[in-house]
Design a protein around this motif. Structure first.
Motif, PDB file in Angstrom:
ATOM      1  N   THR A  96       0.824  -1.201   0.000  1.00 33.26           N
ATOM      2  CA  THR A  96       0.000   0.000   0.000  1.00 33.26           C
ATOM      3  C   THR A  96       0.866   1.262   0.000  1.00 33.26           C
ATOM      4  O   THR A  96       1.681   1.447   0.899  1.00 33.26           O
ATOM      5  N   GLU A 100      -2.348   6.173   0.048  1.00 33.66           N
ATOM      6  CA  GLU A 100      -3.568   5.453   0.410  1.00 33.66           C
ATOM      7  C   GLU A 100      -3.723   5.299   1.920  1.00 33.66           C
ATOM      8  O   GLU A 100      -4.650   4.644   2.390  1.00 33.66           O
ATOM      9  N   THR A 101      -2.822   5.900   2.685  1.00 34.32           N
ATOM     10  CA  THR A 101      -2.906   5.797   4.143  1.00 34.32           C
ATOM     11  C   THR A 101      -3.121   7.160   4.796  1.00 34.32           C
ATOM     12  O   THR A 101      -2.890   7.308   5.993  1.00 34.32           O
ATOM     13  N   GLN A 109      -3.559  -3.916   5.364  1.00 32.69           N
ATOM     14  CA  GLN A 109      -4.121  -3.118   4.267  1.00 32.69           C
ATOM     15  C   GLN A 109      -3.536  -3.543   2.923  1.00 32.69           C
ATOM     16  O   GLN A 109      -2.343  -3.754   2.787  1.00 32.69           O
ATOM     17  N   VAL A 112      -5.110  -0.382  -3.424  1.00 30.27           N
ATOM     18  CA  VAL A 112      -6.313  -0.281  -4.251  1.00 30.27           C
ATOM     19  C   VAL A 112      -6.101  -0.993  -5.581  1.00 30.27           C
ATOM     20  O   VAL A 112      -7.008  -1.675  -6.083  1.00 30.27           O
ATOM     21  N   THR A 138     -10.178  -0.327   1.554  1.00 34.35           N
ATOM     22  CA  THR A 138      -9.570  -0.435   0.233  1.00 34.35           C
ATOM     23  C   THR A 138     -10.521  -1.053  -0.793  1.00 34.35           C
ATOM     24  O   THR A 138     -10.639  -0.556  -1.915  1.00 34.35           O
ATOM     25  N   ARG A 166     -12.257   7.486   3.550  1.00 31.91           N
ATOM     26  CA  ARG A 166     -11.601   7.181   2.266  1.00 31.91           C
ATOM     27  C   ARG A 166     -12.613   7.067   1.141  1.00 31.91           C
ATOM     28  O   ARG A 166     -12.415   7.614   0.052  1.00 31.91           O
TER      29      ARG A 166
END
Length: 183
Positions: A96, A100-101, A109, A112, A138, A166
């Motif tokens: 990841t 995306e965090t 995690q 995507v 995700t 998100r």
């Protein structure tokens, strides 16, 4: 997992797909449980992480692979949008990315890009994607980017909040792009 497959049998439509990530040592046990509840085992594949965490690198091999198992409910096949192309059971992405965090991170995690691979292959636009172990969301992000509907749940209110933020961010962006693995 026995209870999970019992409930999955109740809510997933015939021909619907399940993808589970796990340690390879557990695959045989998982397949037995899934078959007990009417799921057809399709394949086991590998997600190769191009930049794995180098934990304990002086003690043993660095774990750069994670297994995934693909099942179809009540049928031998379901949706498979390969458009006539050969699709391998080996997927390679980075772990990841930091981008995306931004709302928070989950210990397991996935990127995507990885989840988009499965969503684009195993479902059609407008289908419902369900993630009963939603974590940081995700799968939800990948689903809404691919014009799918999404339902996700998690026991942790902290992760549910991260996932909601998100997914809301993606839904409020002016233009959504379909995510696919680089070729």
């Amino acid at each position: 997992m026995d209870h999970f497959f019992s409930e999955a049998d109740r809510v997933i439509k015939k021909g619907g797909a399940i993808v589970v990530f796990m340690a390879v040592i557990k695959v045989e046990s998982l397949v037995e449980l899934a078959q007990k509840h009417g799921f057809y085992y399709k394949t086991t594949g590998v997600w190769h992480k191009t930049n794995p965490m180098p934990r304990n690198m002086n003690l043993h091999f660095v774990n750069s692979n994670e297994s995934w198992v693909y099942f179809v409910k009540g049928a031998r096949t379901g949706t498979f949008n390969n458009h006539g192309k050969l699709i391998l059971d080996y997927i390679e992405t980075s772990v990841t990315p930091k981008s995306e965090t931004l709302f928070g991170r989950h210990p397991t995690q996935k990127p995507v890009q990885l989840m988009a691979h499965f969503i684009n292959l195993l479902s059609n636009e407008g289908d419902m994607i369900f993630d009963p172990f939603m974590g940081s969301g995700t799968t939800g992000v990948a689903a809404v980017c691919a014009n799918r509907n999404f339902i996700g749940v998690d026991l942790s209110s902290e992760y549910t909040k991260i996932a909601t933020n998100r997914i809301t961010e993606v839904l409020t962006q002016p233009q959504q792009e379909t995510l696919e693995l680089d070729e």
